[in-house]
Design an enzyme around this catalytic site. Structure first.
Site, mmCIF file in Angstrom:
data_model
loop_
_atom_site.group_PDB
_atom_site.id
_atom_site.type_symbol
_atom_site.label_atom_id
_atom_site.label_comp_id
_atom_site.label_asym_id
_atom_site.label_seq_id
_atom_site.Cartn_x
_atom_site.Cartn_y
_atom_site.Cartn_z
ATOM 1 N N GLU A 35 30.389 83.429 66.271
ATOM 2 C CA GLU A 35 29.339 82.374 65.861
ATOM 3 C C GLU A 35 28.396 81.716 66.905
ATOM 4 O O GLU A 35 27.209 81.630 66.854
ATOM 5 C CB GLU A 35 30.148 80.927 65.361
ATOM 6 C CG GLU A 35 30.747 81.446 63.989
ATOM 7 C CD GLU A 35 29.674 82.177 63.013
ATOM 8 O OE1 GLU A 35 28.595 82.040 63.029
ATOM 9 O OE2 GLU A 35 30.333 82.746 61.884
ATOM 10 N N HIS A 56 25.387 89.177 63.735
ATOM 11 C CA HIS A 56 26.989 89.509 63.599
ATOM 12 C C HIS A 56 27.259 90.920 63.262
ATOM 13 O O HIS A 56 28.358 91.421 63.403
ATOM 14 C CB HIS A 56 27.392 88.686 61.899
ATOM 15 C CG HIS A 56 27.737 87.183 62.330
ATOM 16 N ND1 HIS A 56 28.351 86.824 63.506
ATOM 17 C CD2 HIS A 56 27.003 86.139 61.699
ATOM 18 C CE1 HIS A 56 28.305 85.352 63.153
ATOM 19 N NE2 HIS A 56 27.635 85.066 62.255
ATOM 20 N N HIS A 71 20.334 85.498 62.311
ATOM 21 C CA HIS A 71 21.828 85.351 62.421
ATOM 22 C C HIS A 71 22.796 85.918 62.059
ATOM 23 O O HIS A 71 23.714 86.743 62.814
ATOM 24 C CB HIS A 71 21.971 83.759 62.047
ATOM 25 C CG HIS A 71 23.269 83.289 62.247
ATOM 26 N ND1 HIS A 71 23.498 82.155 63.422
ATOM 27 C CD2 HIS A 71 24.353 83.431 62.054
ATOM 28 C CE1 HIS A 71 24.851 81.910 63.357
ATOM 29 N NE2 HIS A 71 25.518 82.563 62.502
ATOM 30 N N GLU A 72 22.493 86.485 60.671
ATOM 31 C CA GLU A 72 23.551 87.154 60.162
ATOM 32 C C GLU A 72 23.466 88.709 60.711
ATOM 33 O O GLU A 72 24.388 89.402 60.657
ATOM 34 C CB GLU A 72 23.311 87.614 58.514
ATOM 35 C CG GLU A 72 23.234 85.979 57.926
ATOM 36 C CD GLU A 72 24.398 85.167 58.315
ATOM 37 O OE1 GLU A 72 25.756 85.744 58.665
ATOM 38 O OE2 GLU A 72 24.699 84.051 58.109
#
Ligand SMILES: [Zn+2]
Length: 859
Positions: free
Chosen positions: A539, A520, A516-517
């Site tokens: 997000e 980003h 997830h990170e």
């Protein structure tokens, strides 16, 4: 960028929470359309004893879009249509900037500004105050927001975003005094003061517009200029949200100094950084991704359009490691001069003898980014390294299937962003599957990191590359942040924060969060939201891509990947459904500004709706609805086509800011045959982005996940457990039979679903709970699973396991907030006592907004 993925039960405490409407919205005050920052040079001393960061910041400016070409004194002539806000929004009406001063002060549709800084006094007459900018003054009402150039003396006012800072002095920097700078001046004839002033601005202009391939030279001269002497103090005053600077008799931005130096100090209570101790009880400080971003760390231009580069020098005691958003992995330099020792009196305990000397750390970036993405973390952290063998980095071949040859040709195309040394144009960078990375952790978590995290990073990084191509950033540090960090992870340029909560259980939670990170880096950082309220852009994408990356990282066969993703979809669907039922409708809209999204006032100020809303901070609707939208589009279009499109999209928009419609228009243009399926930008916006509640198309889809194999397997197990529970109740006094039921082994996400389903059962007897715990070794599971387990313990007042709750509330603070609510709801004396006890133990360290929310629930 901050996220708490957890089930929630908001309804109970939320209703009582008093939300101050005046404090709900967040103002961005910088007049970026008059002056636009291009580069920051920070030079800071970090003192752990006083919990103050002190130093200087030098800002280099260009005149903003409204004032680019020279007009006469008093007014920069405006270039209509020149700024990107207008250019990019094909579907929306353009507001041509108004050139007439009197017209500007009248209402032009920016009524929002009337609410900013309500109740503050206008202290414009105090602009001359030099000694201390700490008056609780402020920008008042719409006057300064919309009519800034016409302020008082008619002097131009430079407005920077800042709060909780003590500004000591502001001055113009004499960049013309830097030796060798003459080469930046085409006609260096210094006859009078005005020409000298123009010369300085010309030097800054030449410097900030140097071609990208001269970035080293540019950094060098930024450094030299930042050290140049001052040439006159500037007038300033500070308000709650801003720092206002002017120079007597300078009325146009183009005549305002383009290089200014600000001396300032942070305040210990400032909301940008957290001063705390790490898990090994050693002091540390880090930026926590608060709603006010870095405004209590340095004065800056917060609006995302102010994309800038930065370089930072930090000095602190030698036992500390300084990590930062910087493309170089800095090595500390010992300072030659012996400086006064600032850390004393046993405040700092180091693992090795500290020689009391100071070390200096220097970081820089060459890719312009919003100031809000800057991150710093300083602590006595240890670098975690591979013990023996080198990391098992996979070869190109293993991943090449996802990445068609056609994509590589795209690299040759030019980029859409302002010029900087871009990795997308560098073939060597583009083919780099895994970027250099380091892991830092407190001493006591070193081994757990080595065990779980270390080998996951290259796997997840190469999975991301296989999906999206070129890594936008050249290197990565991963830091295990202190236990009071309020979310499971946070991504910033070159640095990812992870909560210690991802280090428990197996690799599943750690891997998905890391994915997830990492996502980003593309969505949220390389491609940012032009309007902060459209948070789903970062997000939603990161949540969607987290599943995709993780499936590739695990090298799952296609069917298995699909099954896991369907299970995840069901879990997220349940969460979204709960949140929609238990939150204010207004907060459920992904594009709260609707067709006005991305709009700013004529000076560049804007208001972030609900930006300070305490409830919104804990909501996940942007993650979830954004994720479902992207997933639903993938299903319609077909995954192969969809990913090919995503890579094209990244190629086109990296290094830029976007609005929702930029994505949707490009998608539908790229795949025209889909329009036949009823997909249109307008329909998607109406159904998914501009309305509250569950999007209608999603209601039709949600039925299918129940049929997924992994879900059916859980349902079978739930049935078994209910039978076990019934038998246990019937035979409560008789001796139990030994022929135990055979339970299936479940994946972590399946366990979450199982426990959530069992939470819906009215009564589970203690024997069932005992058996449940033993069967799945629940105390060894990841924090998502243990969270559900704690909820079961609370619900059924399983007192012998209250220790599990206590442990969770102390060690998993990023997820524990809701558990406090549940402990209070039952009105059970023992449970409430437990809540008070845990809060008392952690309150002092707890993240401020979490502590506030918990206090609301408890008292
Ligand atoms: Zn580029």
């Amino acid at each position: 960028m901050t996220e708490n993925l957890q089930s929630c039960c908001l309804a109970n405490w939320k209703m009582e929470m008093e939300l101050d409407p005046a404090k709900d919205d967040l103002p961005l005050m910088a007049n970026t359309r008059h002056m636009l920052v291009k580069h920051y040079v920070l030079d800071l001393d970090v003192d752990f004893k006083s919990q103050v960061i002190e130093g200087t910041i030098v800002l280099f400016f260009e005149p903003g879009s409204r004032c680019k070409k020279g007009g006469s004194a008093g007014e920069g002539a405006c270039l209509s249509q020149s700024d990107e806000t207008c250019k990019i929004r094909a579907s929306e009406p353009c507001h041509s900037p108004v050139t007439n001063v009197s017209a500007r002060s009248s209402k032009t549709g920016y009524n929002d500004f009337a609410v900013c800084a309500k109740g503050e006094k206008d202290t414009s007459d105090k602009n001359g105050n030099h000694s201390n900018g700490e008056q609780a003054s402020g920008i008042s009402s719409s006057k300064n927001c919309c009519d800034i150039e016409n302020h008082g003396s008619e002097d131009f006012l430079l407005v920077l975003d800042c709060c909780d800072l003590s500004v000591l002095k502001v001055e113009e920097v004499d960049v013309a005094a830097v030796p060798g700078i003459e080469k930046f001046t085409r006609s260096a004839k210094l006859t009078d003061a005005e020409e000298l002033r123009n010369l300085r601005n010309q030097i800054v202009h030449e410097l900030v517009t140097l071609p990208a391939d001269r970035w080293r030279e540019q950094l060098y001269y930024y450094t030299r200029c930042s050290q140049a002497p001052g040439c006159g103090e500037l007038l300033f005053s500070t308000g709650t949200w801003s720092l206002m600077i002017r120079k007597a008799e300078v009325q146009a931005p183009r005549d305002f100094p383009h290089a200014i130096r600000i001396w300032y100090k942070t305040k210990p209570e400032g909301r940008s950084v957290t001063w705390t101790t790490d898990q090994s009880s050693r002091p540390c400080v880090y930026t926590m991704g608060s709603p006010i971003n870095n405004r209590a760390l340095f004065p800056c231009q917060e609006p995302p359009v102010a994309m800038s580069t930065w370089q930072t020098t930090v000095r602190t005691a030698s036992c500390f490691v300084v990590l930062m958003s910087g493309e170089n992995s800095a090595e500390p330099a010992q300072l030659q001069e012996e400086r006064e020792i600032k850390v004393q009196g046993g405040q700092v305990t180091c693992p090795r003898p500290c020689s009391w000397c100071l070390l200096s750390w220097y970081y820089y970036v060459t890719m312009p980014m919003p100031a809000s993405t800057f991150t710093i973390a300083i602590g006595c952290w240890t670098e975690v390294k591979q013990e023996s063998h080198t990391a098992d980095v996979r070869t190109n071949n293993e991943f090449s299937s996802l990445f068609s040859r056609a994509d590589l040709r795209l690299i040759e195309g030019s980029c859409g962003h302002v010029a900087y040394p871009c990795r997308f144009q560098n073939p060597a960078a583009s083919s780099q599957l895994v970027i250099p990375h380091r892991v830092f952790a407190p001493w006591c978590l070193k081994d757990r990191c080595a065990e779980i995290l270390l080998e996951l990073i290259p796997q997840c990084l190469s999975a991301a590359h296989a999906t999206l191509g070129t890594h936008p950033f050249s290197r990565l540090d991963v830091l295990i942040v202190p236990s009071n960090f309020s979310s499971l992870g946070m991504a910033s340029p070159h640095i990812i924060f992870l909560s210690q909560s991802v280090l428990t259980g197996g690799s599943h939670l750690c891997g998905t969060r890391l994915c997830h990170e990492i996502a980003h880096a593309w969505f949220g950082l390389a491609i940012g939201a032009r309007d902060w309220t459209e948070e789903w852009i970062s997000e939603g994408f990161a949540t969607y891509l987290e599943d995709v990356f993780w499936a590739v990282a695990q090298q799952l066969p296609h069917d298995e990947a699909r099954e896991q993703q369907e299970l995840k979809a069901l879990l997220r669907w349940r969460r979204l459904r709960d949140e929609v039922q238990n939150s204010e409708e207004e907060l459920q809209v992904l594009r709260p500004n609707k067709e006005n999204t991305g709009e700013v006032s004529e000076s560049g100020t804007c208001i972030i709706k609900h930006g300070l809303n305490a409830e919104k901070i804990f909501m996940q609707v942007h993650y979830l609805k954004g994720y479902f939208l992207l997933q639903s589009l993938a299903k319609r279009i077909g995954e192969a086509t969809y990913f090919e499109f995503l890579r094209k999209f990244v190629q086109k928009f990296h290094g830029q800011l976007i609005l929702s419609q930029d994505f949707l228009y490009m998608l539908l243009e790229d795949i025209p045959e889909q329009k036949g399926y009823g997909l249109s930008v307008e329909n998607i916006i109406r159904a998914w982005l501009d309305t509250s509640g569950i999007p209608k198309p999603l209601l039709e889809e949600c039925q299918t996940w129940d049929q997924c194999r992994l879900v059916r397997q859980v349902n079978d197990e739930v049935t078994k457990w209910i039978q076990v529970n019934q038998r246990a109740r019937k035979r409560s006094k008789r001796k139990r039979r030994q022929d135990e039921v055979a339970f299936q082994k479940l994946l972590p996400d399946q366990l979450v679903l199982l426990l959530e389903s069992l939470l819906e059962e009215k009564t589970l007897c203690l024997r069932t709970l005992q058996c449940l715990e033993k069967t799945y070794h629940l105390d060894e599971q990841d924090s998502e699973v243990r969270h559900r387990w704690c909820e079961l313990v609370v619900k059924h007042k399983y007192t012998t396991r209250y220790a599990d709750i206590e442990k969770f509330l102390k060690e998993d603070q990023a997820m524990g907030v809701y558990l406090y609510g549940e402990l209070m709801v039952n009105e059970d004396a023992k449970q409430q006592e437990l809540a008070y006890k845990c809060f008392a133990a952690t309150q002092k360290q707890m993240d401020v907004s979490s502590a506030k929310v918990v206090a609301e629930m408890l008292f």
